[in-house]
Motif scaffolding. Structure first.
Motif, PDB file in Angstrom:
ATOM      1  N   UNK A  34       0.813  -1.213   0.000  1.00 48.07           N
ATOM      2  CA  UNK A  34       0.000   0.000   0.000  1.00 48.07           C
ATOM      3  C   UNK A  34       0.848   1.266   0.000  1.00 48.07           C
ATOM      4  N   UNK A  35       2.153   1.109   0.197  1.00 46.31           N
ATOM      5  CA  UNK A  35       3.048   2.262   0.202  1.00 46.31           C
ATOM      6  C   UNK A  35       3.529   2.603  -1.201  1.00 46.31           C
ATOM      7  N   UNK A  36       3.825   3.875  -1.429  1.00 46.75           N
ATOM      8  CA  UNK A  36       4.469   4.279  -2.667  1.00 46.75           C
ATOM      9  C   UNK A  36       5.964   3.964  -2.568  1.00 46.75           C
ATOM     10  N   UNK A  37       6.615   3.785  -3.717  1.00 43.77           N
ATOM     11  CA  UNK A  37       8.044   3.484  -3.709  1.00 43.77           C
ATOM     12  C   UNK A  37       8.834   4.575  -2.994  1.00 43.77           C
ATOM     13  N   UNK A  38       8.368   5.811  -3.113  1.00 48.89           N
ATOM     14  CA  UNK A  38       9.086   6.926  -2.486  1.00 48.89           C
ATOM     15  C   UNK A  38       9.063   6.838  -0.964  1.00 48.89           C
ATOM     16  N   UNK A  39       8.139   6.046  -0.411  1.00 51.59           N
ATOM     17  CA  UNK A  39       8.056   5.915   1.042  1.00 51.59           C
ATOM     18  C   UNK A  39       9.200   5.085   1.618  1.00 51.59           C
ATOM     19  N   UNK A  83       8.111  14.110   8.788  1.00 54.97           N
ATOM     20  CA  UNK A  83       8.578  13.179   7.771  1.00 54.97           C
ATOM     21  C   UNK A  83       7.360  12.573   7.076  1.00 54.97           C
ATOM     22  N   UNK A  84       7.065  13.065   5.872  1.00 50.27           N
ATOM     23  CA  UNK A  84       5.868  12.652   5.149  1.00 50.27           C
ATOM     24  C   UNK A  84       5.877  11.156   4.844  1.00 50.27           C
ATOM     25  N   UNK A  85       7.035  10.617   4.450  1.00 48.77           N
ATOM     26  CA  UNK A  85       7.103   9.206   4.088  1.00 48.77           C
ATOM     27  C   UNK A  85       6.826   8.306   5.291  1.00 48.77           C
ATOM     28  N   UNK A  86       7.388   8.661   6.419  1.00 49.44           N
ATOM     29  CA  UNK A  86       7.141   7.854   7.610  1.00 49.44           C
ATOM     30  C   UNK A  86       5.670   7.910   8.011  1.00 49.44           C
ATOM     31  N   UNK A  87       5.035   9.042   7.799  1.00 49.71           N
ATOM     32  CA  UNK A  87       3.620   9.156   8.129  1.00 49.71           C
ATOM     33  C   UNK A  87       2.789   8.212   7.272  1.00 49.71           C
ATOM     34  N   UNK A  88       3.161   8.049   5.999  1.00 51.73           N
ATOM     35  CA  UNK A  88       2.441   7.132   5.116  1.00 51.73           C
ATOM     36  C   UNK A  88       2.582   5.699   5.610  1.00 51.73           C
ATOM     37  N   UNK A  89       3.777   5.315   6.021  1.00 52.78           N
ATOM     38  CA  UNK A  89       3.998   3.973   6.559  1.00 52.78           C
ATOM     39  C   UNK A  89       3.199   3.778   7.855  1.00 52.78           C
ATOM     40  N   UNK A  90       3.187   4.806   8.669  1.00 51.59           N
ATOM     41  CA  UNK A  90       2.478   4.766   9.947  1.00 51.59           C
ATOM     42  C   UNK A  90       0.995   4.498   9.720  1.00 51.59           C
ATOM     43  N   UNK A  91       0.403   5.214   8.767  1.00 51.80           N
ATOM     44  CA  UNK A  91      -1.022   5.061   8.485  1.00 51.80           C
ATOM     45  C   UNK A  91      -1.341   3.645   8.025  1.00 51.80           C
ATOM     46  N   UNK A  92      -0.515   3.095   7.142  1.00 51.58           N
ATOM     47  CA  UNK A  92      -0.747   1.735   6.667  1.00 51.58           C
ATOM     48  C   UNK A  92      -0.586   0.712   7.786  1.00 51.58           C
ATOM     49  N   UNK A  93       0.357   0.966   8.681  1.00 45.10           N
ATOM     50  CA  UNK A  93       0.555   0.066   9.819  1.00 45.10           C
ATOM     51  C   UNK A  93      -0.675   0.052  10.719  1.00 45.10           C
TER      52      UNK A  93
END
Length: 250
Positions: free
Chosen positions: A162-167, A184-194
């Motif tokens: 569910x993450x983008x490659x840029x994450x 950190x925008x990328x970490x936030x995306x990982x956090x949401x998916x987790x």
């Protein structure tokens, strides 16, 4: 109640959950819909050991004095588990959180401890099932989940896709803890998916709880927020200190 379940999710940030447009934890929201969800709960400290010592003892940080994991500090006060043990509950702790170990007194009052540092929610929840299937009667079950704290690391496959490659860009992180790792925008995306992945696992746990005791008391909370949603270096900012607290049952 026949069953009391204490669900502790390390580094679960109320501010981040509220800031997301999507409902990241629908199963949890539904389970606690007939309970109480607090909008302004704040942790006692900005890190796990001191904060959870307050939860276990009911004391402020200035009173329980558990600050540093390498100075031999141990909980000496009466704990929640000890009180429930005296009330006839079989008390069990199943935790993946590295700080919550017998070394710091987090076994006080527990008849059974499963210490499983860095294990994922699948392991912890499966052990909870084993506990409930093996023993009957009145039980107090403490579950320490560490998935959210480690969301910036390699995740489960169902979460990764569910993450983008840029994450997945690797970033240099200062070894010193004097400064926060700021927004950190990328970490936030990982956090949401987790969170979404964790909620799917918790949904299975909620069903098991209802099967064991429809009138169970269930508490879900965290100990602190996370560095990477802050845009300042204040260690006690609301991004770090505001946490979810949900209670269901009598």
């Amino acid at each position: 109640p026949k069953l009391i379940v204490h669900i502790f999710v390390d580094a679960l940030s109320k501010v981040l959950i509220d800031s997301c447009k999507d409902d990241l934890m629908p199963a949890t929201k539904s389970f606690f819909s007939d309970g109480v969800s607090f909008d302004n709960a704040y942790s006692q400290a900005d890190w796990t050991l001191a904060s959870m010592s307050g939860v276990f003892t009911g004391k402020y940080t200035k009173d329980h004095l558990i600050y540093h994991p390498r100075r031999g500090d141990r909980i000496k006060d009466i704990t929640l588990a000890e009180v429930l043990n005296r009330e006839g509950y079989l008390t069990s702790s199943i935790s993946a959180v590295p700080k919550l170990t017998p070394l710091n007194g987090f076994d006080k009052g527990f008849s059974r401890c499963v210490v499983a540092p860095f294990k994922d929610a699948n392991y912890i929840i499966n052990e909870a099932f084993e506990q409930l299937d093996a023993f009957g009667g009145k039980q107090y079950l403490f579950l320490g989940l560490f998935d959210v704290h480690e969301s910036y690391r390699l995740q489960s496959v169902s979460s990764q896709v569910k993450n983008a490659l840029s994450d997945f860009n690797y970033k240099a992180v200062k070894s010193s803890k004097k400064l926060s790792v700021l927004y950190d925008h990328e970490r936030m995306a990982m956090y949401a998916n987790t969170l979404t992945h964790l909620d799917d696992r918790l949904k299975i746990l909620y069903a098991k709880i209802n099967e064991y005791d429809r009138d169970a008391v269930v508490v879900l909370h965290s100990d602190h927020g996370v560095d990477f949603i802050t845009k300042n270096t204040q260690r006690l900012s609301k991004e770090r200190e505001k946490v979810p607290l949900m209670i269901k049952g009598g």
